[in-house]
Design an enzyme around this catalytic site. Structure first.
Site, PDB file in Angstrom:
ATOM      1  N   LYS A  62     -21.118  16.656  10.441  1.00  0.00           N
ATOM      2  CA  LYS A  62     -20.817  17.501  11.591  1.00  0.00           C
ATOM      3  C   LYS A  62     -21.179  18.974  11.384  1.00  0.00           C
ATOM      4  O   LYS A  62     -21.412  19.704  12.344  1.00  0.00           O
ATOM      5  CB  LYS A  62     -19.341  17.380  11.960  1.00  0.00           C
ATOM      6  CG  LYS A  62     -18.996  16.018  12.554  1.00  0.00           C
ATOM      7  CD  LYS A  62     -17.557  15.970  13.049  1.00  0.00           C
ATOM      8  CE  LYS A  62     -17.244  14.633  13.675  1.00  0.00           C
ATOM      9  NZ  LYS A  62     -15.873  14.586  14.250  1.00  0.00           N
ATOM     10  N   LYS A 149     -13.130  25.932  -1.664  1.00  0.00           N
ATOM     11  CA  LYS A 149     -13.814  25.588  -0.415  1.00  0.00           C
ATOM     12  C   LYS A 149     -12.861  25.727   0.763  1.00  0.00           C
ATOM     13  O   LYS A 149     -13.249  26.157   1.849  1.00  0.00           O
ATOM     14  CB  LYS A 149     -14.363  24.161  -0.485  1.00  0.00           C
ATOM     15  CG  LYS A 149     -15.550  24.003  -1.427  1.00  0.00           C
ATOM     16  CD  LYS A 149     -16.083  22.570  -1.385  1.00  0.00           C
ATOM     17  CE  LYS A 149     -17.299  22.407  -2.298  1.00  0.00           C
ATOM     18  NZ  LYS A 149     -17.824  21.015  -2.278  1.00  0.00           N
ATOM     19  N   MET A 188      -8.947   4.914   6.687  1.00  0.00           N
ATOM     20  CA  MET A 188      -9.891   4.323   7.638  1.00  0.00           C
ATOM     21  C   MET A 188     -10.372   2.962   7.135  1.00  0.00           C
ATOM     22  O   MET A 188     -10.482   2.747   5.927  1.00  0.00           O
ATOM     23  CB  MET A 188     -11.093   5.265   7.821  1.00  0.00           C
ATOM     24  CG  MET A 188     -12.124   4.798   8.830  1.00  0.00           C
ATOM     25  SD  MET A 188     -13.580   5.898   8.877  1.00  0.00           S
ATOM     26  CE  MET A 188     -12.852   7.437   9.431  1.00  0.00           C
TER      27      MET A 188
END
Length: 272
Positions: A62, A149, A188
């Site tokens: 993305k 990050k 998931m």
């Protein structure tokens, strides 16, 4: 030759995007073939992407996809992430439709971003959730794997949305929260027996929104529902963001009833 659209990401596994987009094309009386394209890397696939009329983008591309596009819509600029691309003779334009899906899902369940919010992960979807939390006046803590990050991402988000962000790691989450938002892929399909947080952390959160839609109830959601707390999965977000993509591709509009019908249909398909 008919129009071609697809979902790109890696790994994709079982996705509900094709049947959702099939229904949206049918409702809008527009033609389009929608597929799934598992890409281990974006490099070397520019010609493939340019051959499509449009496509959706999911984990982990993305943000990386931005370097392959000619322009960004304001929605993509706001969140620094793209999940929808429209190709035209004028070039490839990136959009972010996750936001509409996310906000419509919360509104439908009576959940608010205005309180104390714990966000799990800060990738493409996470940045959108973080930005909206700050814009809604929420107090935000983000749990990440890499603290450096995470801090860099937080600085970028604050520049666009203002406010303050607390960055922590998953093993050092402290405090109580009104809602937990999961933007990670933990839990998931097919790795369904995993949760990004411990029971102890879940106990200190009032509700959960999990962007995962497969399975319909993740282990994270069960941690909340077993304690009789509200637990919302990602199917409504998935369908709403797909509907906005069709608005971008074809200027198609859908009623709330049509979208609700697709959400119910897809949830039924997930059970089979």
């Amino acid at each position: 030759m008919g129009r071609k659209f697809t979902l790109i990401g890696h790994p994709l596994g079982h996705t509900m995007s094709p049947p959702i987009h099939k229904r949206l094309f049918e409702l809008s009386a527009k033609s389009g073939e929608y597929g799934v394209t598992d890409l281990p890397a974006l490099d070397g696939n520019r010609s493939l992407l340019e051959s499509l009329d449009g496509y959706n983008v999911t984990i982990p591309y993305k943000t990386e996809i931005i370097g392959f596009l000619d322009r960004l819509d304001d929605s993509a600029k706001r969140y620094g992430a793209v999940n929808c691309v429209k190709n035209s003779p004028d070039g490839a334009v990136g959009y972010n439709t996750d936001c509409t899906g996310f906000l419509r899902s919360l509104e439908g369940e009576g959940l608010s971003l205005g309180g104390k919010v714990l966000l799990l992960g800060c990738g493409g979807a996470g940045r959108m959730m973080a930005t909206e939390t700050l814009l809604h006046g929420g107090t935000l803590t983000i749990a990440v794997r890499d603290i450096n990050k995470g801090k860099a991402a937080a600085d970028e988000i604050i520049k666009s949305a203002g406010g303050e962000i607390t960055i922590t790691t998953f093993d050092k989450i402290e405090g109580e929260f009104d809602i937990c938002l999961n933007s990670t892929p933990v839990g998931m399909f097919p790795d369904v027996d995993a949760s990004p947080i411990s029971d102890a952390v879940a106990d200190k959160c009032g509700a959960v929104f999990d962007a995962i839609y497969n399975p319909a109830e993740t282990m994270l959601m069960r941690q909340f529902s077993s304690a009789e707390k509200k637990a919302v999965g990602g199917m409504a977000m998935l369908v709403w963001q797909a509907a906005v993509a069709h608005k971008i591709w074809d200027n198609a509009d859908y009623t709330n009833e049509e979208i609700s019908s697709i959400i119910d249909e897809m949830n039924d398909l997930m059970k089979k």
